[in-house]
Write an enzyme that holds these catalytic residues in place. Structure first.
Site, short mmCIF file in Angstrom:
data_model
loop_
_atom_site.label_atom_id
_atom_site.label_comp_id
_atom_site.label_asym_id
_atom_site.label_seq_id
_atom_site.Cartn_x
_atom_site.Cartn_y
_atom_site.Cartn_z
N SER A 1 0.86 -1.18 0.00
CA SER A 1 0.00 0.00 0.00
C SER A 1 0.90 1.24 0.00
CB SER A 1 -0.88 -0.01 1.24
OG SER A 1 -0.05 0.02 2.38
N GLY B 1 6.69 -11.27 -0.40
CA GLY B 1 6.91 -9.86 -0.68
C GLY B 1 8.36 -9.53 -0.37
N GLU C 1 -5.68 -14.97 2.99
CA GLU C 1 -4.42 -14.79 3.72
C GLU C 1 -4.63 -14.51 5.21
OE1 GLU C 1 -1.84 -11.71 2.15
OE2 GLU C 1 -0.42 -11.93 3.78
N ARG D 1 9.38 1.11 2.52
CA ARG D 1 10.40 0.31 1.80
C ARG D 1 11.36 1.23 1.05
NH1 ARG D 1 8.19 -3.01 4.55
NH2 ARG D 1 6.83 -4.71 3.90
N LYS E 1 -2.95 -18.47 1.71
CA LYS E 1 -1.65 -17.80 1.90
C LYS E 1 -1.42 -17.56 3.39
CE LYS E 1 0.92 -13.59 0.80
NZ LYS E 1 1.33 -12.67 -0.25
N GLY F 1 8.54 -11.40 7.40
CA GLY F 1 9.65 -10.87 8.19
C GLY F 1 10.81 -11.84 8.34
N LYS G 1 -4.60 -6.69 -4.74
CA LYS G 1 -4.95 -6.61 -3.32
C LYS G 1 -6.26 -5.83 -3.21
CE LYS G 1 -3.36 -3.77 0.59
NZ LYS G 1 -2.93 -4.67 1.66
P1 13P Z 1 5.75 -10.72 2.99
O1 13P Z 1 6.22 -11.93 2.23
O2 13P Z 1 6.73 -9.59 2.98
O3 13P Z 1 5.24 -11.07 4.35
O4 13P Z 1 4.52 -10.12 2.18
C1 13P Z 1 3.57 -10.96 1.67
C2 13P Z 1 2.27 -10.27 1.63
O5 13P Z 1 1.63 -10.22 0.60
C3 13P Z 1 1.76 -9.70 2.87
O6 13P Z 1 0.39 -9.39 2.72
#
Ligand code: 13P
Length: 338
Positions: A26, A291, A177, A33, A219, A263, A97
């Protein structure tokens, strides 16, 4: 609902040797980042960075789909093509998303529920028109004394199931997720119990809402020790306990489990996935939807400079390749040195 479309898309998302790149940060998250490499988060910089990721040569061999954020879904690549069209032309499924982030559940000690059900149908119609083939909704569960509460589990499961049913009604494969956060000093046993309760609640609601299990992807986070725990479970233990927990809770009809990295360091996330696939004996594909674990090194290599673009793309390809190998349990530390 077109069951055939949903099932074939879900299977393509977890195709052999491939996984998903989560690039759906987002605006506040991408700003964080980019600030870590001292780059200001302007629309143009975000576009350049996502362009670098999505045009990296060779990634289509290891990346089945990319999760985009609303802004990116509507942006054009540097060549003038829209990002979803660029990905589709490379044989990579564009996803989106669709949740609107977290809000505190009143009366709890700062437990969260995910927002975004209001008006979801209209937004999904728009995203489909823009080329999306799947969607993502993230729920967050935290571990602490008295957490997670039954209320938190229940309403997050309900929201995930409502979202998933609406997605399937629009022929979009829902990525469901539930992230059990790594934050805290708990041991792996505590994480396993929280994950087991979470997944029981989530699948009970998915079934209640008539969600087609063959047409969704789960997920989750992996079952690990809390980040501050002095007693860190090793790679084989994480793999064994994670699989035990999922065998107890995830129906065999679900085509794939695509883990988030949550993380973990890039190498550890790959090693955990590899160890799980080496164990085998499960009815689902075990894949990745990382991510940070896919992007971290790419971001650091790039530093916001055009001169580093090619090297940054090679770094992404390398991580994608390592995780692609982890899909079949053939990743090794030597790959990191090559
Ligand atoms: P991370 O792999 O950095 O946890 O991110 C995945 C993700 O899509 C979080 O919603």
């Amino acid at each position: 609902m077109n069951m055939q479309t949903l099932e074939s898309t879900a299977r393509a998302m977890v195709a052999e040797g491939k996984g998903i790149l989560a690039a759906d940060e987002s605006l506040p998250t991408i700003a964080k980042r980019l600030s870590s490499i001292n780059v200001e988060s302007t629309e143009e910089m975000r576009r350049s960075y996502r362009d670098l990721l999505f045009t990296a040569p060779g990634i289509e061999e290891h990346i089945s789909g990319v999760i985009l954020f609303d802004e990116t879904m509507r942006q054009q690549s540097l060549t003038g093509k829209s990002f979803p069209a660029l990905l589709a032309d490379r044989g990579i499924l564009p996803g989106i998303k669709v949740d609107l982030g977290l809000t505190t559940i009143p009366g709890t000690q700062d437990e969260k529920v995910t927002r975004g059900l209001d008006g979801l149908e209209t937004r999904l119609e728009d995203y489909r028109r823009l080329g999306a083939r799947f969607a993502k909704w993230r729920a967050v569960i935290s571990i602490a004394s008295h957490k997670p509460t039954p209320l938190c589990l229940r309403i997050n499961a309900h929201a995930l199931a409502r979202y998933a049913a609406i997605c399937q009604d629009h022929d979009l494969v829902p990525i469901v997720e539930p992230e059990v956060l790594i934050n805290g000093g708990h041991d792996i046993g505590r994480c396993e119990r929280a994950m087991e309760k979470t997944l029981h609640a989530v699948f009970a609601e998915l079934v209640r809402h008539g969600v087609l299990l063959e047409g969704m992807i789960l997920k989750p986070s992996m079952v690990t020790s809390g980040i501050d725990s002095p007693d860190q479970a090793d790679i084989d233990t994480v793999a064994r306990v994670t699989i035990r927990c999922f065998k107890r809770t995830v129906p065999a009809a679900v085509p794939g489990i695509a883990f988030l990295s949550g993380g973990q360091s890039s190498e550890l996330a790959t090693a955990h996935l590899n160890a799980m696939n080496r164990l085998g004996g499960v009815p689902w594909e075990l894949s990745f939807s990382y991510g940070r674990a896919l992007q971290e090194k790419t971001l650091v290599t790039w530093q916001g400079k055009d001169a580093n673009r090619e090297l940054a793309q090679k770094t992404l390809l390398h991580r994608a390749k390592c995780n692609g190998a982890a899909r079949s349990g053939t990743y090794s530390e030597e790959m990191e040195r090559s």
